[in-house]
Design a protein around this motif. Structure first.
Motif, mmCIF file in Angstrom:
data_model
loop_
_atom_site.group_PDB
_atom_site.id
_atom_site.type_symbol
_atom_site.label_atom_id
_atom_site.label_comp_id
_atom_site.label_asym_id
_atom_site.label_seq_id
_atom_site.Cartn_x
_atom_site.Cartn_y
_atom_site.Cartn_z
ATOM 1 N N GLU A 176 -94.486 -32.580 36.453
ATOM 2 C CA GLU A 176 -95.879 -32.460 36.012
ATOM 3 C C GLU A 176 -95.964 -32.280 34.504
ATOM 4 O OE1 GLU A 176 -99.815 -32.702 36.217
ATOM 5 O OE2 GLU A 176 -98.463 -33.013 37.923
ATOM 6 N N GLN A 177 -94.986 -31.601 33.919
ATOM 7 C CA GLN A 177 -94.975 -31.397 32.479
ATOM 8 C C GLN A 177 -94.913 -32.731 31.730
ATOM 9 O OE1 GLN A 177 -91.530 -29.403 30.943
ATOM 10 N NE2 GLN A 177 -92.502 -28.882 29.000
ATOM 11 N N GLN A 178 -94.297 -33.721 32.327
ATOM 12 C CA GLN A 178 -94.123 -35.014 31.670
ATOM 13 C C GLN A 178 -95.300 -35.962 31.904
ATOM 14 O OE1 GLN A 178 -91.509 -35.242 29.671
ATOM 15 N NE2 GLN A 178 -90.887 -33.203 30.372
ATOM 16 N N ARG A 179 -96.203 -35.597 32.798
ATOM 17 C CA ARG A 179 -97.308 -36.505 33.131
ATOM 18 C C ARG A 179 -98.337 -36.515 31.998
ATOM 19 N NH1 ARG A 179 -101.706 -36.790 37.071
ATOM 20 N NH2 ARG A 179 -101.734 -34.504 37.233
ATOM 21 N N PRO A 180 -98.756 -37.710 31.549
ATOM 22 C CA PRO A 180 -99.666 -37.809 30.398
ATOM 23 C C PRO A 180 -101.125 -37.537 30.766
ATOM 24 C CG PRO A 180 -99.130 -40.004 31.190
ATOM 25 C CD PRO A 180 -98.314 -39.038 32.028
ATOM 26 N N VAL A 181 -101.422 -36.267 31.062
ATOM 27 C CA VAL A 181 -102.787 -35.877 31.407
ATOM 28 C C VAL A 181 -103.147 -34.628 30.598
ATOM 29 C CG1 VAL A 181 -102.660 -36.845 33.731
ATOM 30 C CG2 VAL A 181 -102.010 -34.450 33.351
ATOM 31 N N SER A 182 -104.404 -34.230 30.649
ATOM 32 C CA SER A 182 -104.836 -33.041 29.938
ATOM 33 C C SER A 182 -104.245 -31.794 30.597
ATOM 34 C CB SER A 182 -106.355 -32.939 29.948
ATOM 35 O OG SER A 182 -106.812 -32.633 31.255
ATOM 36 N N PRO A 183 -104.122 -30.688 29.846
ATOM 37 C CA PRO A 183 -103.619 -29.443 30.446
ATOM 38 C C PRO A 183 -104.425 -29.016 31.665
ATOM 39 C CG PRO A 183 -103.618 -29.253 28.064
ATOM 40 C CD PRO A 183 -104.312 -30.547 28.387
ATOM 41 N N ARG A 184 -105.742 -29.166 31.599
ATOM 42 C CA ARG A 184 -106.571 -28.755 32.734
ATOM 43 C C ARG A 184 -106.240 -29.573 33.986
ATOM 44 N NH1 ARG A 184 -110.927 -25.694 33.492
ATOM 45 N NH2 ARG A 184 -112.236 -26.119 35.314
ATOM 46 N N GLU A 185 -106.061 -30.878 33.817
ATOM 47 C CA GLU A 185 -105.691 -31.718 34.960
ATOM 48 C C GLU A 185 -104.339 -31.309 35.523
ATOM 49 O OE1 GLU A 185 -106.983 -36.154 34.580
ATOM 50 O OE2 GLU A 185 -106.623 -35.422 32.553
ATOM 51 N N SER A 186 -103.420 -30.973 34.629
ATOM 52 C CA SER A 186 -102.086 -30.591 35.075
ATOM 53 C C SER A 186 -102.113 -29.275 35.845
ATOM 54 C CB SER A 186 -101.150 -30.489 33.865
ATOM 55 O OG SER A 186 -99.815 -30.339 34.285
ATOM 56 N N PHE A 187 -102.840 -28.297 35.324
ATOM 57 C CA PHE A 187 -102.934 -27.019 36.032
ATOM 58 C C PHE A 187 -103.644 -27.192 37.374
ATOM 59 C CE2 PHE A 187 -102.442 -25.091 31.684
ATOM 60 C CZ PHE A 187 -101.221 -24.480 31.952
ATOM 61 N N GLN A 188 -104.637 -28.062 37.420
ATOM 62 C CA GLN A 188 -105.322 -28.315 38.684
ATOM 63 C C GLN A 188 -104.376 -28.959 39.692
ATOM 64 O OE1 GLN A 188 -108.834 -27.562 39.529
ATOM 65 N NE2 GLN A 188 -107.628 -27.718 41.420
ATOM 66 N N ALA A 189 -103.525 -29.874 39.219
ATOM 67 C CA ALA A 189 -102.558 -30.512 40.110
ATOM 68 C C ALA A 189 -101.582 -29.491 40.677
ATOM 69 C CB ALA A 189 -101.811 -31.609 39.357
ATOM 70 N N ILE A 190 -101.165 -28.534 39.861
ATOM 71 C CA ILE A 190 -100.258 -27.477 40.322
ATOM 72 C C ILE A 190 -100.948 -26.607 41.370
ATOM 73 C CG2 ILE A 190 -99.037 -25.389 39.599
ATOM 74 C CD1 ILE A 190 -98.575 -26.810 36.884
ATOM 75 N N ILE A 191 -102.193 -26.265 41.119
ATOM 76 C CA ILE A 191 -102.956 -25.453 42.074
ATOM 77 C C ILE A 191 -103.106 -26.182 43.402
ATOM 78 C CG2 ILE A 191 -105.271 -24.541 42.526
ATOM 79 C CD1 ILE A 191 -105.378 -23.951 39.451
ATOM 80 N N ASP A 192 -103.438 -27.462 43.327
ATOM 81 C CA ASP A 192 -103.623 -28.257 44.549
ATOM 82 C C ASP A 192 -102.315 -28.388 45.323
ATOM 83 O OD1 ASP A 192 -106.267 -28.597 43.837
ATOM 84 O OD2 ASP A 192 -105.984 -30.602 43.000
ATOM 85 N N ARG A 193 -101.215 -28.550 44.607
ATOM 86 C CA ARG A 193 -99.922 -28.763 45.259
ATOM 87 C C ARG A 193 -99.464 -27.517 46.013
ATOM 88 N NH1 ARG A 193 -95.676 -28.587 47.370
ATOM 89 N NH2 ARG A 193 -93.775 -29.804 46.972
ATOM 90 N N PHE A 194 -99.685 -26.341 45.421
ATOM 91 C CA PHE A 194 -99.130 -25.119 45.994
ATOM 92 C C PHE A 194 -100.169 -24.205 46.626
ATOM 93 C CE2 PHE A 194 -96.178 -26.246 42.479
ATOM 94 C CZ PHE A 194 -95.071 -26.560 43.257
ATOM 95 N N GLY A 195 -101.440 -24.555 46.516
ATOM 96 C CA GLY A 195 -102.482 -23.727 47.105
ATOM 97 C C GLY A 195 -102.687 -22.410 46.391
ATOM 98 N N PHE A 196 -102.453 -22.393 45.092
ATOM 99 C CA PHE A 196 -102.681 -21.162 44.329
ATOM 100 C C PHE A 196 -104.160 -20.795 44.374
ATOM 101 C CE2 PHE A 196 -98.932 -22.028 41.194
ATOM 102 C CZ PHE A 196 -98.034 -21.763 42.209
ATOM 103 N N THR A 197 -104.433 -19.507 44.294
ATOM 104 C CA THR A 197 -105.822 -19.042 44.348
ATOM 105 C C THR A 197 -106.487 -19.025 42.973
ATOM 106 O OG1 THR A 197 -105.083 -16.742 44.129
ATOM 107 C CG2 THR A 197 -105.358 -17.618 46.374
#
Length: 214
Positions: free
Chosen positions: A44-65
């Protein structure tokens, strides 16, 4: 010659990229994400997206609250504290000063964000420390380089800039007539961009060059 050198901080004097990876490892261990989870974070760190998109992807992947902003706040708090000074930096800065050099640190970012990265008394080894985001302008604007020189009670003619960013460090310094050393980290010099005076793979190779010309 003017024995004055300005240094960048992130991935020049301190290993900020490594700090991000240390946070990934820490997060993986704290939340039991497993080897696959760590691999996802690194990708995810290497994906060319905005920080907000990246953090959202991490939340979606792991179900963080947490929300993206909350996870980003955790990131911004921990990563500076996980930064490590590259080997030899402190001793080499001391050697420069013993040889009569003035030294300055010029880093984009705020003092609150950047100060935790400056460990083991690093700040005491500079005549000037400038956190550009707390000023009216930031690298590569020529005015921020002139401001640092003014605070160091010297000029930029014959001075040196050492940094890892071609856009911010090298282009900015070339624009005010400074000599430049690009810390490439093993990257190839791209065509059509700023051209540094010297290229080194790591900052420890920059110090002998400065001592030789000084």
């Amino acid at each position: 010659m003017n024995r004055f050198a300005i240094f960048d901080l992130d991935d020049t004097l301190v290993d900020s990229v490594g700090a991000v990876d240390r946070w990934f490892v820490e997060l993986t261990e704290q939340r039991n994400l497993g080897a696959d989870g760590l691999e996802f974070l690194r990708a995810e760190q290497q994906r060319p997206v905005s920080p907000r998109e990246s953090f959202q992807a991490i939340i979606d992947r792991f179900g963080f609250t947490e929300s993206p902003d909350e996870l980003r706040s955790i990131f911004l708090d921990r990563v500076p504290r996980l930064s490590r000074t590259f080997d030899g930096v402190l001793d080499n800065l001391r050697a420069l000063r013993q040889r009569g050099w003035r030294t300055a640190l010029l880093t984009n970012g705020t003092e609150a964000d950047q100060q935790p990265k400056m460990q083991d008394g690093m700040a005491d080894l500079f005549d000037v420390v400038c956190f550009a985001d707390d000023e009216a302008t930031r690298k590569p604007d020529p005015e921020i380089f002139r401001l640092v020189a003014e605070r160091a009670a010297t000029g930029l003619d014959g001075a040196w800039m050492v940094g890892d960013s071609l856009e911010h460090d090298i282009a900015g310094a070339v624009g005010v007539g400074m000599s430049t050393i690009w810390v490439s980290g093993g990257r190839l010099l791209p065509t059509g961009g700023p051209v540094p005076g010297r290229v080194v793979a790591s900052v420890d190779e920059a110090f002998p060059l400065l001592l030789a010309v000084g």
